[in-house]
Design a protein around this motif. Structure first.
Motif, short mmCIF file in Angstrom:
data_model
loop_
_atom_site.label_atom_id
_atom_site.label_comp_id
_atom_site.label_asym_id
_atom_site.label_seq_id
_atom_site.Cartn_x
_atom_site.Cartn_y
_atom_site.Cartn_z
N GLN A 38 11.12 6.02 1.70
CA GLN A 38 10.32 7.16 0.43
C GLN A 38 11.67 7.80 -0.06
O GLN A 38 12.74 7.91 0.56
CB GLN A 38 9.55 7.89 1.33
CG GLN A 38 10.25 9.04 2.45
CD GLN A 38 9.23 10.03 2.93
OE1 GLN A 38 8.65 10.67 2.19
NE2 GLN A 38 9.43 10.37 4.08
N PRO A 40 11.07 10.55 -2.57
CA PRO A 40 10.22 11.42 -3.33
C PRO A 40 11.23 12.37 -3.90
O PRO A 40 12.23 12.82 -3.72
CB PRO A 40 9.41 12.46 -2.21
CG PRO A 40 10.41 12.32 -0.84
CD PRO A 40 10.81 11.00 -0.82
N GLU A 64 5.60 9.75 -4.20
CA GLU A 64 6.22 10.55 -5.16
C GLU A 64 6.50 12.11 -4.84
O GLU A 64 7.62 12.73 -4.96
CB GLU A 64 5.45 10.88 -6.56
CG GLU A 64 6.14 11.61 -7.56
CD GLU A 64 5.48 11.72 -9.24
OE1 GLU A 64 5.71 12.42 -10.03
OE2 GLU A 64 4.04 10.87 -8.87
N PHE A 65 5.56 12.58 -3.91
CA PHE A 65 5.51 13.94 -3.31
C PHE A 65 6.06 13.69 -1.97
O PHE A 65 5.11 13.09 -1.10
CB PHE A 65 4.62 14.82 -3.70
CG PHE A 65 4.35 15.30 -5.11
CD1 PHE A 65 5.33 15.26 -5.87
CD2 PHE A 65 2.92 15.53 -5.58
CE1 PHE A 65 5.19 15.73 -7.29
CE2 PHE A 65 2.83 16.02 -6.80
CZ PHE A 65 3.97 16.13 -7.42
#
Length: 215
Positions: A38, A40, A64-65
């Motif tokens: 990830q 983000p 994304e978050f």
């Protein structure tokens, strides 16, 4: 673990629906996330309230978050005392390992945690004053915010304290040495938001004006 039960059937059905649609249409992206990890762009600290759905509000894609949720979207002050600190650990991981560019604290209207703090601090919730109350001890983080708004008209106190929950968290974030260093080096920005659930609106704290402004 004998107390665990099978997943409710309606959730099983929803999973199969997701697997057949969203996953099937984006399986290459999910495989990429699995293989590359990830990355983000932002961390969002929001309330556990089921009405606050940050990925929907901002139209965020999977990956994304980096999201952390707790009661009343609070961040405690920096306290490396060896105790369990779930929120602090999440902030540390987001800033030092994931290198997020933004940390966003988002409060919201009709927050039950903030109401609990208001009732506790004004003497209307003695159960929350008990040392055994996890909620009460967590809401102690917001006591300084209560002191700032307690003398406002009754119809304005709740929203003001919800705003204070955001501002208190932003202030406490800056007590973390790695957060302060990243901010001062312009590697990280902090943002304070408040979401009006019924209106679907967002207010953002403007430090120059010293108040929340709707966007």
């Amino acid at each position: 673990m004998q107390d665990a039960k099978p997943l409710p059937q309606y959730l099983v059905q929803r999973f199969h629906g997701w697997k057949a649609t969203s996953y099937a249409e984006n399986h290459a992206w999910f495989k990429r996330l699995a293989s590359e990890g990830q990355h983000p762009r932002a961390m969002i600290i929001s309330c556990c309230d089921s009405r606050v759905h940050v990925t929907s509000i901002f139209g965020a894609d999977t990956g994304e978050f980096f999201i952390h949720r707790n009661i009343a979207n609070l961040v405690p002050p920096y306290e490396p005392d060896g105790d369990h600190h779930g929120t602090s650990a999440t902030v540390e991981y987001a800033v030092t390992a994931l290198k997020v560019a933004h940390v966003i604290v988002m409060g919201h209207s009709s927050c039950g945690g903030v109401k609990g703090c208001l009732d506790m601090c004004s003497g209307r919730a003695p159960a929350l004053e008990e040392k055994s109350s996890f909620v009460g001890r967590w809401m102690d983080i917001l006591r300084p915010g209560y002191e700032k708004v307690k003398d406002l008209p009754e119809d304005k106190v709740s929203k003001a304290l919800e705003h204070q929950a955001v501002l208190t968290s932003l202030e406490n974030l800056m007590t973390f040495p790695f957060v302060r260093e990243a901010v001062e080096n312009e590697e990280l920005t902090l943002h304070g938001l408040w979401h009006e659930i019924g209106k679907g609106s967002i207010e953002v704290f403007d430090p120059k004006l010293g108040r929340f402004e709707e966007i």
